[in-house]
Scaffold this motif. Structure first.
Motif, PDB file in Angstrom:
ATOM      1  N   PHE A 355      39.263  32.143  39.155  1.00 37.93           N
ATOM      2  CA  PHE A 355      39.309  33.101  38.060  1.00 37.93           C
ATOM      3  C   PHE A 355      38.027  33.919  38.016  1.00 37.93           C
ATOM      4  CE2 PHE A 355      42.446  29.971  36.885  1.00 37.93           C
ATOM      5  CZ  PHE A 355      43.455  30.719  36.312  1.00 37.93           C
ATOM      6  N   ASP A 356      38.046  34.910  37.129  1.00 33.08           N
ATOM      7  CA  ASP A 356      36.909  35.815  37.023  1.00 33.08           C
ATOM      8  C   ASP A 356      35.650  35.098  36.562  1.00 33.08           C
ATOM      9  OD1 ASP A 356      36.181  38.525  37.479  1.00 33.08           O
ATOM     10  OD2 ASP A 356      35.937  38.790  35.315  1.00 33.08           O
ATOM     11  N   LEU A 382      47.862  28.121  30.944  1.00 31.60           N
ATOM     12  CA  LEU A 382      47.775  28.772  29.641  1.00 31.60           C
ATOM     13  C   LEU A 382      46.539  29.654  29.641  1.00 31.60           C
ATOM     14  CD1 LEU A 382      48.655  25.818  27.209  1.00 31.60           C
ATOM     15  CD2 LEU A 382      50.132  27.718  27.929  1.00 31.60           C
ATOM     16  N   PRO A 383      46.686  30.990  29.668  1.00 34.72           N
ATOM     17  CA  PRO A 383      45.518  31.882  29.723  1.00 34.72           C
ATOM     18  C   PRO A 383      44.603  31.691  28.525  1.00 34.72           C
ATOM     19  CG  PRO A 383      47.539  33.077  30.224  1.00 34.72           C
ATOM     20  CD  PRO A 383      47.957  31.741  29.698  1.00 34.72           C
ATOM     21  N   ARG A 384      43.314  31.884  28.795  1.00 30.90           N
ATOM     22  CA  ARG A 384      42.306  31.858  27.749  1.00 30.90           C
ATOM     23  C   ARG A 384      41.395  33.068  27.939  1.00 30.90           C
ATOM     24  NH1 ARG A 384      38.583  26.732  29.799  1.00 30.90           N
ATOM     25  NH2 ARG A 384      37.831  27.734  31.721  1.00 30.90           N
ATOM     26  N   ASP A 385      40.348  33.175  27.101  1.00 31.94           N
ATOM     27  CA  ASP A 385      39.521  34.382  27.113  1.00 31.94           C
ATOM     28  C   ASP A 385      38.915  34.638  28.490  1.00 31.94           C
ATOM     29  OD1 ASP A 385      40.076  34.855  24.495  1.00 31.94           O
ATOM     30  OD2 ASP A 385      38.292  33.853  23.714  1.00 31.94           O
ATOM     31  N   GLY A 386      38.404  33.620  29.140  1.00 33.72           N
ATOM     32  CA  GLY A 386      37.703  33.814  30.414  1.00 33.72           C
ATOM     33  C   GLY A 386      38.607  34.090  31.595  1.00 33.72           C
ATOM     34  N   ASP A 387      39.918  34.033  31.377  1.00 34.36           N
ATOM     35  CA  ASP A 387      40.840  34.228  32.502  1.00 34.36           C
ATOM     36  C   ASP A 387      41.167  35.687  32.753  1.00 34.36           C
ATOM     37  OD1 ASP A 387      40.847  31.530  32.684  1.00 34.36           O
ATOM     38  OD2 ASP A 387      42.795  31.241  31.718  1.00 34.36           O
ATOM     39  N   PHE A 388      40.862  36.565  31.805  1.00 37.19           N
ATOM     40  CA  PHE A 388      41.216  37.972  31.984  1.00 37.19           C
ATOM     41  C   PHE A 388      40.215  38.627  32.930  1.00 37.19           C
ATOM     42  CE2 PHE A 388      43.354  36.714  28.148  1.00 37.19           C
ATOM     43  CZ  PHE A 388      44.580  37.357  28.240  1.00 37.19           C
ATOM     44  N   GLY A 389      40.751  39.367  33.853  1.00 31.29           N
ATOM     45  CA  GLY A 389      39.947  39.949  34.929  1.00 31.29           C
ATOM     46  C   GLY A 389      40.674  39.750  36.250  1.00 31.29           C
ATOM     47  N   LEU A 390      39.919  39.543  37.330  1.00 26.41           N
ATOM     48  CA  LEU A 390      40.516  39.359  38.648  1.00 26.41           C
ATOM     49  C   LEU A 390      40.731  37.879  38.939  1.00 26.41           C
ATOM     50  CD1 LEU A 390      38.574  41.957  40.844  1.00 26.41           C
ATOM     51  CD2 LEU A 390      40.810  42.187  39.770  1.00 26.41           C
ATOM     52  N   LEU A 391      41.880  37.570  39.497  1.00 34.90           N
ATOM     53  CA  LEU A 391      42.227  36.216  39.918  1.00 34.90           C
ATOM     54  C   LEU A 391      42.489  36.252  41.430  1.00 34.90           C
ATOM     55  CD1 LEU A 391      43.043  33.252  39.450  1.00 34.90           C
ATOM     56  CD2 LEU A 391      45.342  34.079  38.857  1.00 34.90           C
ATOM     57  N   PHE A 392      41.793  35.385  42.177  1.00 37.99           N
ATOM     58  CA  PHE A 392      41.894  35.366  43.637  1.00 37.99           C
ATOM     59  C   PHE A 392      42.637  34.118  44.093  1.00 37.99           C
ATOM     60  CE2 PHE A 392      37.944  37.587  42.578  1.00 37.99           C
ATOM     61  CZ  PHE A 392      38.172  38.804  43.208  1.00 37.99           C
ATOM     62  N   CYS A 393      43.583  34.321  44.994  1.00 40.55           N
ATOM     63  CA  CYS A 393      44.339  33.207  45.574  1.00 40.55           C
ATOM     64  C   CYS A 393      44.002  33.141  47.061  1.00 40.55           C
ATOM     65  CB  CYS A 393      45.841  33.418  45.367  1.00 40.55           C
ATOM     66  SG  CYS A 393      46.876  32.247  46.289  1.00 40.55           S
ATOM     67  N   ARG A 394      43.578  31.969  47.533  1.00 39.99           N
ATOM     68  CA  ARG A 394      43.235  31.768  48.936  1.00 39.99           C
ATOM     69  C   ARG A 394      43.904  30.491  49.438  1.00 39.99           C
ATOM     70  NH1 ARG A 394      38.267  33.322  46.677  1.00 39.99           N
ATOM     71  NH2 ARG A 394      37.334  35.211  47.572  1.00 39.99           N
ATOM     72  N   LYS A 404      40.773  37.511  53.463  1.00 41.80           N
ATOM     73  CA  LYS A 404      41.020  38.471  52.389  1.00 41.80           C
ATOM     74  C   LYS A 404      41.998  37.846  51.411  1.00 41.80           C
ATOM     75  CE  LYS A 404      42.221  43.304  51.560  1.00 41.80           C
ATOM     76  NZ  LYS A 404      42.692  44.580  52.180  1.00 41.80           N
ATOM     77  N   PRO A 405      41.576  37.521  50.199  1.00 40.39           N
ATOM     78  CA  PRO A 405      42.460  36.805  49.268  1.00 40.39           C
ATOM     79  C   PRO A 405      43.543  37.706  48.702  1.00 40.39           C
ATOM     80  CG  PRO A 405      40.419  37.367  48.182  1.00 40.39           C
ATOM     81  CD  PRO A 405      40.251  37.807  49.617  1.00 40.39           C
ATOM     82  N   CYS A 406      44.561  37.076  48.140  1.00 41.35           N
ATOM     83  CA  CYS A 406      45.547  37.787  47.329  1.00 41.35           C
ATOM     84  C   CYS A 406      44.914  38.016  45.947  1.00 41.35           C
ATOM     85  CB  CYS A 406      46.831  36.977  47.197  1.00 41.35           C
ATOM     86  SG  CYS A 406      47.610  36.560  48.779  1.00 41.35           S
ATOM     87  N   VAL A 407      44.975  39.259  45.465  1.00 40.27           N
ATOM     88  CA  VAL A 407      44.246  39.632  44.249  1.00 40.27           C
ATOM     89  C   VAL A 407      45.248  39.969  43.141  1.00 40.27           C
ATOM     90  CG1 VAL A 407      42.512  41.169  43.260  1.00 40.27           C
ATOM     91  CG2 VAL A 407      42.380  40.529  45.681  1.00 40.27           C
ATOM     92  N   TYR A 408      44.973  39.401  41.972  1.00 37.63           N
ATOM     93  CA  TYR A 408      45.783  39.677  40.785  1.00 37.63           C
ATOM     94  C   TYR A 408      44.842  40.131  39.662  1.00 37.63           C
ATOM     95  CZ  TYR A 408      49.073  36.798  43.403  1.00 37.63           C
ATOM     96  OH  TYR A 408      49.872  36.277  44.385  1.00 37.63           O
ATOM     97  N   ALA A 409      45.211  41.214  39.009  1.00 41.67           N
ATOM     98  CA  ALA A 409      44.440  41.703  37.864  1.00 41.67           C
ATOM     99  C   ALA A 409      45.100  41.177  36.593  1.00 41.67           C
ATOM    100  CB  ALA A 409      44.382  43.230  37.863  1.00 41.67           C
ATOM    101  N   ILE A 410      44.448  40.269  35.907  1.00 43.58           N
ATOM    102  CA  ILE A 410      44.990  39.664  34.687  1.00 43.58           C
ATOM    103  C   ILE A 410      44.564  40.529  33.506  1.00 43.58           C
ATOM    104  CG2 ILE A 410      45.168  37.570  33.328  1.00 43.58           C
ATOM    105  CD1 ILE A 410      46.178  37.309  36.184  1.00 43.58           C
TER     106      ILE A 410
END
Length: 665
Positions: A355-356, A382-394, A404-410
């Protein structure tokens, strides 16, 4: 004082040593003198030549050579010894801090011994400087003979500088020494055998020598991979094959499965005992589990096979299935599920989610059905405050972690954005609408279309996830209202309203977005009037020109009518450039013999294959596109001009009634 007797061979050089070993001088003022018969001065050391060669003149002078390996400057050299050189020689060493020492030598002359001759086991003289080549386990015999009757003459063999065999008398006046090698090993390769004949102390012996040559198989053939047999697909990697101990140097071939490969570099190292072949290999996934073989070939051992082989493990580290960043709409404390899909070989060991705020989670791997190298992993949290931003999956497998990770913008989720819709095409009684979906707000969305009549009655209420609508049974001359919006489980978007007005038959090309058209209609009427007047003037000019041309060429017309009702040009190429009233008319495969939907009083100008002067049914029109040259007749052009002129009188009505679809949101 002891006198040392040394023998020298008449006619050859001799070197007399000073003392029995090394002589050391204890300072720069010490020196050595050589005298003959105690009265003739012969040589002094050091002298001008030795001082010129000295780097440090303050050093302690002395010999720098070991006995038997070289001759030091303290010895006395006699060139081409003759009878006058026989006698007593004195070497006097004057030390700087010690008493002087004298060494006395008596030189006696002897005759030169016979020249050694080397024979093989068959009694043939070996004239070359080598024997062989031998193979492993073979035998070798060398025979040396010297013709000499002097009792003090010695004949012996040396192997690589070491004495191994002495001669015995074979017959009167002949000395013979033999060497026998049984079951030859690799140690015999390049062995130096030397036969010497010596009867003097201060004269070099006479000698004859040979070197042993051998053909040897390699001791080892090794593909060096440092125990790493993993090859990343498509990535070049240098592989070395080292062949040790093959004589002569081998030729090396590479094989991958049934394919012969070409090495990029072939080189020999050290003294030829090592041969290295380098191959730059970039295997594909098809080469997985295939054997890579390095094979050494000795041309003198054709029946022997020398090779090393390894089994390749070809794969690649995980790669994200999509390269673009995906936006995810999340709501705090509401369960969110993401699926990360990668391609990899071999199967990933695990997935990591970062997470970000640098918090990491790990999930298991699942094979995607129907795909050989596709794998997925699902994260539910369950998302919380610190989860918003970029999430990287490797993902990680035996070849390493995904580069190069898979990128998700939360981001904050909610209802979807409204769609952007437009009319693609309309036929009588039919409306076709296509919508471009906006952001889904983090959940799957559905596009809704509600169509109302002018009196507010609901005609259609349709929805689907694609946003494509085909509405039949839409009555003509009816003002319609369309309401479009998107929805998901989190709510619905803002609605967009479109007012659809029709005066004549629906036309897809008459879609506008401006609801106030009165001002623009006046401009359109004026512009259309100017265009029509220009067309009428041009048509009149063409009529005059055609009349003139027809009067000049009446006797030889260029157009010949055919029975099918279509004019064809005669192949008169000389007149083709002179024909002025020619028009290139293209028959389009979508054109019909008559315009069913056009209310314009101006007829369409078409030439149709097979239609002739009469209008055939619609399905009789051509299915392909053709081009013909046809000359417009005077009646046709002038008739068109009159039609256009007549149409001007109706422009006020015609231009004031456009086919419009008005849209407003």
């Amino acid at each position: 004082m002891d006198v040392v007797v040394l023998r020298a061979v008449r006619g050859r050089d001799a070197r007399l040593p000073c003392g029995q070993g090394k002589v050391f001088l204890d300072g720069p003022d010490s020196y050595i003198l050589w005298l003959k018969n105690d009265r003739d001065f012969l040589y002094r050391f050091p002298n001008e030549d030795t001082e010129a060669r000295s780097v440090n003149h303050e050093r302690v002078f002395g010999t720098s050579c070991d006995a038997g390996s070289c001759h030091d400057d303290t010895s006395l050299l006699l060139k081409r010894v003759s009878d006058q050189d026989a006698g007593i020689y004195r070497c006097r060493v004057h030390y700087q801090a010690s008493p002087s020492l004298d060494y006395v030598i008596e030189v006696r002359l002897v005759e030169t011994p016979g020249t050694p001759r080397i024979y093989n086991e068959a009694g043939e003289v070996i004239k070359q400087a080598h024997v062989g080549p031998l193979s492993l386990g073979s035998d070798l015999s060398l025979i040396c003979e010297v013709d000499d009757e002097q009792p003090d003459t010695l004949v012996y063999w040396r192997r690589n500088g070491a004495v191994i065999e002495r001669a015995h008398s074979a017959r009167p006046g002949v000395l013979r020494a033999e060497v026998h090698v049984r079951n030859a090993t690799r140690d015999e390769l390049d062995a130096h055998y030397e036969c010497l004949a010596q009867n003097a102390d201060v004269t070099e012996p006479l000698s004859a020598s040979v070197v042993v040559r051998m053909y040897l198989p390699p001791i080892s053939v090794e593909i060096r991979l440092n125990h790493n047999f993993d090859f990343e697909a498509g990535q070049p990697r240098v592989v070395d094959c080292v062949v040790v101990g093959c004589v002569p140097p081998p030729s090396i071939t590479w094989h991958l499965g049934d394919n012969l490969l070409r090495p990029s570099v072939h080189k020999e190292l050290h003294d030829g005992n090592y041969t290295v072949s380098s191959l730059t290999l970039a295997p594909s996934l098809r080469d997985n589990k295939h054997e890579l073989v390095c094979r050494a070939h000795n041309s003198h051992l054709p029946d022997a096979v020398f090779e090393d082989k390894v089994t390749l493990n070809v794969g690649y580290r995980p790669v994200c299935l999509t390269s673009r960043e995906e936006t995810i709409g999340a709501v705090q404390r509401e369960a969110e599920t993401l699926t990360c899909v990668v391609e990899a070989s071999p199967e990933p060991l695990q997935f990591s989610w970062t997470f970000d705020d640098s918090r990491s989670l790990y999930t298991s791997v699942k094979k995607v059905p129907g795909h050989h190298h596709r794998y997925s992993s699902t994260l539910t949290w369950l998302p919380r405050d610190g989860d918003f931003g970029l999430l990287f999956c490797r993902a990680t497998n035996s070849f390493g972690e995904q580069k190069k990770p898979c990128v998700y913008a939360i981001t904050n989720g909610g209802p979807p954005h409204p769609p952007d819709c437009g009319i693609l095409r309309s036929y009588p009684h039919t409306v076709r609408v296509e919508c471009q979906k906006g952001w889904d707000g983090g959940r799957p969305q559905v596009i809704h279309l509600e169509l109302y009549s002018s009196d507010g009655a609901l005609l259609h209420n349709v929805s689907n996830a694609a946003g494509l609508f085909h509405l039949p049974d839409v009555e003509e001359d009816n003002n319609l209202t369309a309401i479009l919006y998107a929805s998901n489980v989190r709510g619905r978007s803002i609605s967009k309203t479109m007012y659809l007005q029709t005066i004549s038959t629906l036309s897809a090309s008459a879609v506008t977005e401006n609801s106030t058209t009165v001002t623009w209609e006046r401009w359109l009427e004026a512009t259309a009037g100017l265009v029509a007047i220009s067309v009428a003037i041009a048509a009149t000019a063409i009529c005059v020109r055609i009349i003139k041309i027809r009067s000049e060429n009446l006797e030889n017309p260029d157009l010949v009518p055919r029975s099918d009702g279509v004019f064809h040009r005669e192949p008169d190429f000389a007149r083709e450039e002179r024909l002025l009233g020619t028009t290139n008319i293209t028959v389009n495969q979508l054109a019909a013999c008559q315009n069913q939907y056009s209310s314009s009083p101006v007829p369409s100008c078409r030439v149709l294959v097979g239609c002739g002067s009469r209008s055939p049914p619609q399905d009789a029109c051509p299915a392909s596109q053709h081009s013909y040259f046809a000359a417009a007749t005077l009646a046709d052009v002038c008739g068109a001009a009159s039609v256009i002129t007549a149409a001007l009188g109706q422009m006020g009505l015609g231009l004031g009634r456009p086919h419009t679809w008005g849209g407003k949101s």
